[in-house]
Design an enzyme around this catalytic site. Structure first.
Site: not given
Ligand code: GLU
Length: 415
Positions: A60, A84, A96, A180, A211, A340
């Site tokens: 993810k 995370k 990513k 977030t 955001n 998410s």
């Molecule tokens: N890009 C965001 C992060 O770095 C969200 C990632 C997601 O929702 O999968 O946490």
């Protein structure tokens, strides 16, 4: 990432082979594609998708559109996603992606073509049970919608769960856009409580008005904190009596998404914002803004990392020596990936949750994660950052080892 990883791995006395396994991504894909621009010319793009680890579930993580995107950065960001998800106990691995481009120079049509071409190149990689992208720097619900549509067309059926951060009507979740920032504000309130500071009247400076910055500032303003300073690329604003955030957001929306020229404040230098005398500093813009160079001048009592990697590892010891409580990115900004996960769950279960359900569950998960991190701080006598890494590494390494032992046993039986 590697510096902090190694400290936690040493404390856990992690086996060398598993250590090496977790330092490197499972898969790294470089794609190359062209689109026809609005002016009829062709332009070539390079993109990446890095799958760091899938021990805890499908990978993810966001997709970034930025001129500074590069393989090494995407690799680090992918690993951060693994930690995370593990810290918050979400059943996902980490990934990513990114495309080297400047989204501000492309029309909507061009951005759609770029997104569709990228998706086509990676259609075997993505999937609700395999790898699930999301928005990141330079991307949002539009890009996620195009990705879902392209993937669905290629697979001959609607696949909502292939991506999160979509528009509501396209299978998105209520509360995802704010998630977030909401998470950052929940974590900030918990950190204030740790230092026995009351939210009302506590002061905060927010670097970045994207955001994450906008929603962090707004939720904290609503809780009675005084937001003394905010910045975006164009300007840094300061008001010793506190900035009226709803008014500033209105101004920003009418002013071409820029805070430049907002009247009820004075301007300060960008680098000054990080060094203000505030209770809480929220760096929510980009990586490595607090380093060995400026860390000793930070006067905030608490730093809550809204962005990924805003404090570089060479600043850790300086901040710790100065008693600055740093809440690391992998906990502080995990609200995004948490919601998410809720979006992915709703897609998988064909459900629609109300916003209260989303926010309640988000709060539950973040509160529990915060408590667990601070229990680990006590247990190992380490910083919240290293405690978060210890927790994440423990979960991932254990699962990874069990998987590998099982595979070896399987081979043994077969032979
Ligand atoms: N890009 C965001 C992060 O770095 C969200 C990632 C997601 O929702 O999968 O946490």
């Amino acid at each position: 990432m590697i510096d902090r990883f190694n400290i936690a791995a040493d404390i856990l006395k992690l086996d060398e082979s598993i250590r090496q396994r977790l330092q490197r991504p499972e898969k790294q894909i470089v794609v190359n594609f062209s689109i026809v621009l609005d002016n009829g010319k062709e332009q070539n793009f390079e993109g990446y998708r890095i799958i760091h680890n899938t021990a805890l579930g499908p990978s993810k993580g966001g997709i970034r559109y930025d001129t500074a995107v590069n393989l090494e950065e995407v690799k680090a960001l992918a690993a951060w996603m693994t930690w995370k998800s593990a810290v918050t106990g979400i059943p996902f691995g980490g990934a990513k992606g990114g495309i080297i481009c400047d989204p501000s120079t492309h029309s909507k049509r061009e951005l759609e073509k770029i997104t569709r071409a990228y998706t086509k190149s990676l259609s075997d990689i993505f999937g609700p049970q395999k790898d699930v992208p999301a928005p990141d720097m330079g991307t949002g619900p539009d890009e996620m919608g195009w990705l879902m549509d392209e993937f669905s067309q290629l697979h001959g059926r609607i696949v909502h769960g292939v991506v999160t951060g979509k528009h509501l009507h396209a299978g998105g979740s209520l509360g995802r856009v704010e998630a977030t920032g909401k998470g950052v504000s929940i974590i900030t309130l918990l950190a204030l409580e740790k230092l026995k500071l009351r939210p009302a009247g506590s002061t905060v400076a927010v670097q970045g008005f994207g955001n994450v910055g906008i929603h962090s500032a707004l939720f904290l303003y609503e809780k009675g904190l005084k937001v003394l300073a905010v910045s975006d690329v164009s300007e840094a604003l300061y008001n010793p009596d506190g900035i009226n955030i709803p008014e500033l957001i209105l101004y920003y929306n009418l002013n071409n998404k820029s805070i430049k020229g907002y009247p009820n404040s004075v301007t300060i230098k960008h680098e000054e914002l990080l060094l203000l005398e505030v209770d809480v500093l929220i760096p929510a813009a980009k990586e490595d803004v607090i380093t060995r160079q400026n860390a000793h001048e930070v006067k905030a009592k608490i730093i809550v990392e809204g962005a990924n990697g805003p404090v570089s590892s060479d600043a850790d010891a300086i901040l710790e020596a100065n008693n600055v409580l740093v809440i690391p990115d992998i906990l502080a900004n995990a609200g995004g990936v948490t919601v998410s996960y809720f979006e992915w769950l709703q897609n998988t279960l064909v459900e629609k949750w109300g916003v209260n359900q989303v926010n309640r569950q988000l709060e539950n998960i973040l509160e529990k994660s915060f408590e667990t991190v601070f229990r680990t701080v006590k247990k190992y006598n380490v910083s919240p950052r290293i405690a978060s890494y210890i927790l994440a590494l423990q979960k991932v390494a254990e699962t990874q080892s069990v998987k590998e032992v099982a595979l070896t046993a399987e081979n043994y039986k077969q032979n």
